[in-house]
Design a protein around this motif. Structure first.
Motif, PDB file in Angstrom:
ATOM      1  N   GLU A  87       2.221   5.078  11.050  1.00 54.54           N
ATOM      2  CA  GLU A  87       3.158   5.892  10.281  1.00 54.54           C
ATOM      3  C   GLU A  87       4.192   5.047   9.528  1.00 54.54           C
ATOM      4  OE1 GLU A  87       6.504   6.863  13.738  1.00 54.54           O
ATOM      5  OE2 GLU A  87       5.164   8.448  13.044  1.00 54.54           O
ATOM      6  N   ASN A  88       4.306   3.775   9.866  1.00 56.07           N
ATOM      7  CA  ASN A  88       5.224   2.903   9.131  1.00 56.07           C
ATOM      8  C   ASN A  88       4.797   2.742   7.676  1.00 56.07           C
ATOM      9  OD1 ASN A  88       7.098   2.293  11.176  1.00 56.07           O
ATOM     10  ND2 ASN A  88       5.686   0.809  12.078  1.00 56.07           N
ATOM     11  N   ALA A 121       7.011   0.133  -8.806  1.00 55.98           N
ATOM     12  CA  ALA A 121       7.631   0.889  -7.716  1.00 55.98           C
ATOM     13  C   ALA A 121       6.901   0.685  -6.390  1.00 55.98           C
ATOM     14  CB  ALA A 121       7.666   2.367  -8.061  1.00 55.98           C
ATOM     15  N   GLY A 122       5.808  -0.111  -6.439  1.00 53.76           N
ATOM     16  CA  GLY A 122       5.079  -0.408  -5.212  1.00 53.76           C
ATOM     17  C   GLY A 122       3.846   0.429  -4.969  1.00 53.76           C
ATOM     18  N   LEU A 144       5.914  -4.773  -1.926  1.00 58.19           N
ATOM     19  CA  LEU A 144       5.694  -3.450  -1.333  1.00 58.19           C
ATOM     20  C   LEU A 144       4.197  -3.148  -1.245  1.00 58.19           C
ATOM     21  CD1 LEU A 144       8.489  -1.481  -3.245  1.00 58.19           C
ATOM     22  CD2 LEU A 144       8.591  -2.411  -0.920  1.00 58.19           C
ATOM     23  N   ILE A 145       3.483  -3.454  -2.314  1.00 57.90           N
ATOM     24  CA  ILE A 145       2.029  -3.247  -2.305  1.00 57.90           C
ATOM     25  C   ILE A 145       1.387  -4.124  -1.238  1.00 57.90           C
ATOM     26  CG2 ILE A 145      -0.087  -3.592  -3.644  1.00 57.90           C
ATOM     27  CD1 ILE A 145       1.489  -2.786  -6.145  1.00 57.90           C
ATOM     28  N   GLN A 146       1.838  -5.367  -1.136  1.00 58.59           N
ATOM     29  CA  GLN A 146       1.271  -6.274  -0.143  1.00 58.59           C
ATOM     30  C   GLN A 146       1.554  -5.788   1.276  1.00 58.59           C
ATOM     31  OE1 GLN A 146      -0.729  -9.044  -0.783  1.00 58.59           O
ATOM     32  NE2 GLN A 146      -1.071  -8.815   1.411  1.00 58.59           N
ATOM     33  N   THR A 170       7.533   2.734   0.903  1.00 63.72           N
ATOM     34  CA  THR A 170       8.032   3.224  -0.398  1.00 63.72           C
ATOM     35  C   THR A 170       8.433   4.692  -0.262  1.00 63.72           C
ATOM     36  OG1 THR A 170       5.732   3.663  -1.055  1.00 63.72           O
ATOM     37  CG2 THR A 170       6.729   1.597  -1.834  1.00 63.72           C
ATOM     38  N   GLU A 171       9.117   5.006   0.811  1.00 65.23           N
ATOM     39  CA  GLU A 171       9.420   6.398   1.157  1.00 65.23           C
ATOM     40  C   GLU A 171      10.151   7.140   0.047  1.00 65.23           C
ATOM     41  OE1 GLU A 171      10.913   8.764   5.148  1.00 65.23           O
ATOM     42  OE2 GLU A 171      11.563   6.697   4.809  1.00 65.23           O
ATOM     43  N   SER A 172      11.045   6.461  -0.659  1.00 66.67           N
ATOM     44  CA  SER A 172      11.830   7.129  -1.695  1.00 66.67           C
ATOM     45  C   SER A 172      11.095   7.211  -3.028  1.00 66.67           C
ATOM     46  CB  SER A 172      13.158   6.393  -1.901  1.00 66.67           C
ATOM     47  OG  SER A 172      12.925   5.067  -2.358  1.00 66.67           O
TER      48      SER A 172
END
Length: 215
Positions: free
Chosen positions: A102-103, A128-129, A172-174, A108-110
């Motif tokens: 779930e992490n 933005a990831g 973020l993608i990584q 990129t939660e926002s």
């Protein structure tokens, strides 16, 4: 057209997974029904729907009428309309059977924009990831987009996405990719780097594939 797509589906989807994870993995997890629909589906926002997965047993592939002799041997076009969708929907099936960390959704939660994803450009998404604008719709679609784009994209083209993402989006993608690699290895004993190599190799052989005889 449906028969030709079935041959391609077996070659670049089922057989690719069988090569990396074994035939028993394929028998246990691939959908039992594949529905081919001639026309594309559309959302209320008039965005095209190329496929869907239902309950882990059924995958629908749309827009089959657009297949022609040129498209059938064009990996980029086939990936855009079919191969990407196949891997995306299969990821949903795997996620339904075994949940992922779930992490992932907090990285990129926002950045998730729900139904407004179609208003975003590729570069905006990357920075933005997210690997695609559709990945910005919700975490479960983000996960499926990440995996499906990664395994159908050659290393140089993946690096181009990371370059476009820049210092803001690439980390973020990584981070998401690291979770996906761990999930696939720990949950399914499947190395997605190996899967990508197999998919890209098989893609290079499309022109030699006999689309008139299922083997």
């Amino acid at each position: 057209k449906t028969a030709k797509l079935a041959i391609l589906t077996k070659y670049l989807w089922f057989d690719a997974y069988a090569e990396v994870a074994g035939v028993n993995f394929v028998k246990a997890n691939v959908p039992r029904t594949i529905v081919a629909v001639g026309i594309p589906g559309y959302t209320r926002q008039r965005t095209m729907v190329l496929g869907s997965a239902e309950g882990g047993y059924k995958v629908t592939l749309n827009n089959i009428n657009s297949l022609d002799s040129v498209t059938l041997t064009n990996y980029a076009a086939m990936t855009e309309f079919y191969f990407h969708t196949m891997h995306h929907e299969f990821t949903h099936i795997l996620n339904q059977k075994k949940p992922y960390d779930e992490n992932f959704q907090h990285i990129t939660e926002s950045g998730y924009v729900s139904g407004d994803w179609y208003m975003k450009s590729n570069s905006t998404a990357h920075q933005a990831g997210f690997v695609t604008p559709y990945a910005m719709s919700e975490p479960i679609e983000d996960f499926a987009e990440m995996l499906s784009v990664y395994v159908t994209t050659a290393p140089n083209d993946w690096q181009a996405i990371m370059n476009d993402a820049g210092t803001s989006g690439a980390p973020l993608i990584q981070a998401k990719l690291d979770i996906i690699k761990s999930y696939m290895k720990d949950s399914w004993n499947l190395n997605i780097d190996q899967l990508r190599d197999i998919v890209i190799r098989r893609a290079s052989e499309l022109n030699q594939l006999n689309l008139n005889e299922l083997k």
